[in-house]
Scaffold this active site. Structure first.
Site, PDB file in Angstrom:
ATOM      1  N   TYR A   1       0.836  -1.202   0.000  1.00  0.00           N
ATOM      2  CA  TYR A   1       0.000   0.000   0.000  1.00  0.00           C
ATOM      3  C   TYR A   1       0.872   1.253   0.000  1.00  0.00           C
ATOM      4  O   TYR A   1       1.128   1.877   1.034  1.00  0.00           O
ATOM      5  CB  TYR A   1      -0.923   0.015   1.218  1.00  0.00           C
ATOM      6  CG  TYR A   1      -1.937  -1.103   1.263  1.00  0.00           C
ATOM      7  CD1 TYR A   1      -2.261  -1.848   0.138  1.00  0.00           C
ATOM      8  CD2 TYR A   1      -2.593  -1.415   2.454  1.00  0.00           C
ATOM      9  CE1 TYR A   1      -3.191  -2.866   0.191  1.00  0.00           C
ATOM     10  CE2 TYR A   1      -3.531  -2.435   2.513  1.00  0.00           C
ATOM     11  CZ  TYR A   1      -3.823  -3.162   1.383  1.00  0.00           C
ATOM     12  OH  TYR A   1      -4.747  -4.168   1.453  1.00  0.00           O
TER      13      TYR A   1
ATOM     14  N   HIS B   1      -0.478 -11.988   1.020  1.00  0.00           N
ATOM     15  CA  HIS B   1      -1.406 -11.056   0.379  1.00  0.00           C
ATOM     16  C   HIS B   1      -2.162 -11.677  -0.792  1.00  0.00           C
ATOM     17  O   HIS B   1      -3.335 -11.382  -1.006  1.00  0.00           O
ATOM     18  CB  HIS B   1      -0.631  -9.818  -0.085  1.00  0.00           C
ATOM     19  CG  HIS B   1      -1.461  -8.595  -0.232  1.00  0.00           C
ATOM     20  ND1 HIS B   1      -0.938  -7.324  -0.202  1.00  0.00           N
ATOM     21  CD2 HIS B   1      -2.787  -8.417  -0.426  1.00  0.00           C
ATOM     22  CE1 HIS B   1      -1.897  -6.435  -0.355  1.00  0.00           C
ATOM     23  NE2 HIS B   1      -3.031  -7.076  -0.506  1.00  0.00           N
TER      24      HIS B   1
ATOM     25  N   SER C   1     -13.196  -4.632   1.149  1.00  0.00           N
ATOM     26  CA  SER C   1     -14.143  -3.999   0.218  1.00  0.00           C
ATOM     27  C   SER C   1     -15.585  -4.341   0.583  1.00  0.00           C
ATOM     28  O   SER C   1     -16.383  -4.732  -0.279  1.00  0.00           O
ATOM     29  CB  SER C   1     -13.850  -4.416  -1.228  1.00  0.00           C
ATOM     30  OG  SER C   1     -12.586  -3.946  -1.633  1.00  0.00           O
TER      31      SER C   1
ATOM     32  N   GLY D   1     -16.882   1.424  -2.031  1.00  0.00           N
ATOM     33  CA  GLY D   1     -17.636   2.651  -1.789  1.00  0.00           C
ATOM     34  C   GLY D   1     -18.984   2.720  -2.457  1.00  0.00           C
ATOM     35  O   GLY D   1     -19.809   3.585  -2.122  1.00  0.00           O
TER      36      GLY D   1
END
Length: 329
Positions: free
Chosen positions: A57, A131, A209, A214
């Site tokens: 990130y 990951h 998520s 969003g």
């Protein structure tokens, strides 16, 4: 708000964690360091005690310098380290075209962990994830390395992000897996088939998520101007005219139910999964403290089994174009 245990570990956290990625990666230009550290610390003061980051990130500040997400998290939580659970990840890099570079070799795991510990300013990680699955490395090899790190005291537990059932079982047989971190939201339910395995092996399901990048907040639409080349959302299928149209029925349902419960659409979408299974821990992210406050309070919103069944039945009739999934026919 009742805390949840992360899998078979002794780690107890509130039912909503914080996905920290957006402060430096994939949501536009990175937040200036001082502002990001301040917001992350305010999140802790609000009650967040589970912070999710990763070595991958990163983002570029306007002056060309690199924003390391782990550094932001470490600085914000340095003096409360023993009061929080920090998760970070290894094994993923990014090419210029945003495609992933996968490397979970034992050497890389160890090298990555040392760098993460340095950036976080700590001598241990509570939950260390692979990951993404690296097809070049067997799960037993990854699990064996993680077991060594646990015995050395450098990590307390380990997990796998975007795992399959077979991979999870094989890894868990070598070194018990504490958590998986897979995508999950009302628009992304394809991993529900792994829940019986989570229950059998006592593995937590950390949902990333959880609001479909969003979309389920209702705050964005195809006309939204996202924040430049470092904001990945601009190219996500749910934000096209076609994708938005396919999901409009779901947005209407969320809006109606949220009004009835006197909560936000975001809170309802989080509460739906929190109330569904006791081992699901969503980790929504935001840069704005008011949204972080609202997300955290989703842990106090009750969605009944009957309401969950009704929502799921409606979802079963819907088809979405959503990032991370398969384009609907």
């Amino acid at each position: 708000m009742e805390k949840r245990r992360i899998g078979k570990s002794n780690l107890m956290v509130n039912p909503v964690g914080l996905g920290c990625m957006g402060f430096s990666h994939a949501s536009g230009d990175p937040v200036p360091e001082a502002e990001a550290v301040k917001t992350l610390r305010e999140a802790y003061e609000l009650g967040y005690d589970f912070f999710d980051t990763a070595e991958a990130y990163t983002g570029l500040y306007p002056d060309g310098s690199v924003s390391y997400n782990e550094e932001l998290v470490g600085k914000a939580l340095k003096d409360v380290r023993d009061k929080v659970v920090i998760a970070t990840k290894m094994g993923v890099g990014h090419n210029a075209d945003r495609s992933l570079v996968l490397d979970s070799s034992p050497e890389t795991i160890r090298r990555s962990l040392e760098k993460s510990l340095e950036r976080l300013g700590t001598d241990y990680v509570d939950l260390y994830y692979q990951h993404r699955i690296d097809p070049k490395v067997e799960p037993e090899t990854v699990a064996e390395t993680m077991g060594e790190l646990i015995r050395e005291g450098k990590i307390r537990s380990w997990g796998i992000s975007e795992t399959t059932e077979e991979y999870l079982r094989r890894a868990n047989a070598v070194t018990p897996v504490t958590a998986i971190e897979n995508r999950y939201s009302m628009m992304a339910r394809w991993h529900e088939s792994i829940w019986p395995v989570c229950e059998e092996l006592d593995v937590a399901y950390v949902a990333f998520s959880p609001m479909a990048n969003g979309f389920l907040t209702g705050a964005y639409n195809p006309n939204t101007k996202f924040e430049g080349s470092q904001d990945y959302r601009a190219n996500m299928p749910q934000y096209t005219e076609e994708g938005y149209a396919k999901a409009k029925e779901l947005l209407d349902l969320l809006n109606e139910m949220a009004a009835q419960k006197n909560c936000t659409m975001a809170q309802l979408s989080l509460a739906w999964m929190i109330c569904k299974k006791p081992y699901i821990i969503p980790i929504p992210g935001s840069r704005k403290i008011e949204r972080l406050r609202a997300n955290f309070e989703a842990g106090n919103v009750i969605v009944t089994p009957e309401e969950i069944a009704m929502i799921d039945a409606k979802l079963d009739t819907m088809h979405f174009d959503v990032f991370g999934g398969h384009k609907a026919k």
